[in-house]
Design a protein around this motif. Structure first.
Motif, short mmCIF file in Angstrom:
data_model
loop_
_atom_site.label_atom_id
_atom_site.label_comp_id
_atom_site.label_asym_id
_atom_site.label_seq_id
_atom_site.Cartn_x
_atom_site.Cartn_y
_atom_site.Cartn_z
N ILE A 254 0.88 -1.42 0.21
CA ILE A 254 0.00 -0.09 0.05
C ILE A 254 0.72 1.06 -0.27
O ILE A 254 0.31 2.83 0.33
N HIS A 265 -1.08 5.46 -0.59
CA HIS A 265 -2.45 5.13 -0.60
C HIS A 265 -3.28 5.71 0.57
O HIS A 265 -2.72 5.92 1.86
N ARG A 297 -8.27 7.43 -2.57
CA ARG A 297 -9.63 6.20 -2.65
C ARG A 297 -10.60 6.68 -3.62
O ARG A 297 -10.79 5.77 -4.58
N VAL A 302 -9.02 0.63 -2.35
CA VAL A 302 -7.56 -0.52 -1.64
C VAL A 302 -7.62 -1.91 -2.62
O VAL A 302 -6.57 -2.33 -3.19
N ALA A 305 -5.70 -1.69 -5.71
CA ALA A 305 -4.38 -1.43 -5.56
C ALA A 305 -3.83 -3.12 -4.77
O ALA A 305 -2.74 -3.90 -5.35
#
Ligand code: SUG
Length: 448
Positions: A254, A265, A297, A302, A305
């Motif tokens: 991340i 992120h 975001r 997420v 990702a």
């Protein structure tokens, strides 16, 4: 004196397979039981090493481990000849045989935490092998990891090696996957950034609800102490437990950092503003100007990702000061991520170029470009003290390619793991490899 960040990539071992061994790692779980291709996996990794070398980066190689780990099976009560140990485990405890066959040591971002000499109290480069004790198949890596690292970085005048932390969950340590170093120049004192998933002793820190948090605060603090890092050269931050529950099992899924830049992120951390201010302040006192690129975001979820491994990329400094991002092919396959990357390179920021690599074999077990490399910042004198056998060159690439083609199978399923012949194949390959890389005797079958 000139300094470099050298990437040592894990060479994929001959038993690469999809064992479904990592609860909390979405790719490992969803590709469980699929048939793998160890030869292709190793060649994909070597192609990345060669490409980076050809771009002018100093590239190293880190050897795989002896698998199946018969000694580990013996310690669990299987006995007799090596073939009997494997056959018995296959019959009575297949998950243990699968775990003892994992080629997971390829993800060398988890091999150790490394602190460059400019940061440490005694002016040496410090290595602490990670205990990886969250997963059984990974917890058996560190003794060989330590021997291999000592064979690569042998000169005690420049390199210090620490044994893995106590093998209990309270000191769960996953190495460099949760560690980033910021600096103005690789040779100058920097700020080491440790990201933890939970605290083992302090209940004020929240923990994820579903998946395990592999790295503890206490493990990170112990590594910082062992390496002799000063308080003004470290920042500890907590990973957002909610993203661990979405499959972000390491911080390097991340966020990624290099030089003065953190690429992360929006949902990666807890108390992000405070953390950024501390990084800015501490790096500033060490002559650096901290910068951060936050991926909102709203632009990349997420989930995207985790699927694409956008952040499991290598952020590399080029000679002209610009940065290059090495991403896996899966980023090109995700429209939102790919569009984001196009905007990133168009906007005149520090990241000037994106290069895509096919690492599918490793990716299907949750290991992208950044998992496959261990970064070691070295000055010229230290680089000269590294075992030259592990530094990638065009002839070494050719030799390793031929070695893979000679020894590796192109298909591996669970049934193949039950074949005692696999152990012999693996040992023959590794015996030759230690000669190619000039490592001496590092494997249990060579020592005992
Ligand atoms: O520990 N996968 C590894 C992937 C490690 C990725 N490393 C970093 N993010 N730095 C792990 O979960 C899967 C093995 C299997 O299921 O066969 C595995 O171990």
């Amino acid at each position: 004196m000139k300094s470099y960040e050298v990437n040592f990539d894990g060479l994929v071992g001959p038993t690469h397979n999809y064992g479904g061994l990592s609860y909390g790692n979405v790719a490992s779980q969803s590709n469980s039981q699929q048939s793998s291709n160890p030869r292709e996996a190793a060649l994909q990794g070597l192609a990345k090493m060669k490409a980076l070398m050809e771009m002018g980066f100093t590239q190293g190689v880190l050897a795989p481990q002896e698998r199946p780990d018969v000694a580990a099976l013996r310690s669990l009560g299987f006995s007799g000849s090596d073939a009997q140990v494997i056959q018995q485990a296959a019959k009575d405890a297949m998950p243990l045989l699968v775990a003892s066959c994992s080629a997971s040591s390829m993800w060398v971002a988890n091999a150790a935490t490394v602190s460059p000499s400019a940061d440490t109290a005694d002016g040496r480069v410090h290595f602490t092998a990670a205990n990886l004790n969250c997963k059984y198949h990974r917890s058996i890596e560190h003794p060989t990891t330590t021997r291999v690292l000592k064979a690569m970085f042998a000169d005690q005048q420049h390199f210090a090696h620490h044994a893995a932390l106590p093998a209990v969950a309270q000191f769960g340590d996953e190495g460099a996957a949760n560690h980033t170093r910021f600096c103005h120049d690789y040779g100058q004192a920097g700020v080491e950034f440790f990201v933890f998933g939970r605290s083992a002793f302090d209940t004020r820190y929240p923990a994820p609800q579903k998946y395990p948090a592999r790295q503890t605060l206490e493990a990170s603090q112990a590594v910082a102490r062992l390496h002799g890092l000063s308080e003004d050269g470290v920042v500890f931050a907590q990973q957002n437990p909610a993203v661990i529950d979405q499959g972000v099992f390491h911080n390097d899924v991340i966020a990624v950092g290099n030089g003065e830049l953190l690429f992360y992120h929006e949902d990666a951390f807890l108390n992000t503003e405070h953390m950024l201010a501390e990084l800015h302040d501490k790096l500033g006192r060490r002559g650096g100007r901290f910068r951060a690129i936050c991926v909102p975001r709203a632009e990349v979820a997420v989930e995207d990702a985790v699927r694409s491994y956008l952040f499991n990329s290598q952020l590399l400094s080029r000679a002209d000061g610009s940065m290059l991002l090495i991403v896996p092919e899966e980023c090109r396959g995700n429209e939102r991520v790919w569009q984001y990357l196009q905007r990133l390179i168009a906007d005149d920021g520090p990241v000037a170029e994106v290069k895509v690599f096919d690492l599918k074999q490793s990716m299907q077990n949750g290991g992208g470009p950044a998992c496959l490399r261990l970064r070691v910042a070295l000055n010229e004198t230290e680089l000269a003290a590294v075992n030259p056998g592990v530094i990638m060159t065009a002839p070494l690439y050719d030799t390793l390619t031929q070695w893979v083609e000679k020894h590796y199978r192109d298909r591996m399923s669970e049934t193949d793991l039950t074949d005692p012949g696999l152990l012999l194949e693996c040992r023959a390959a590794l015996d030759e490899l230690t000669k190619i890389l000039k490592l001496g005797s590092v494997y249990p079958f060579q020592i005992n």
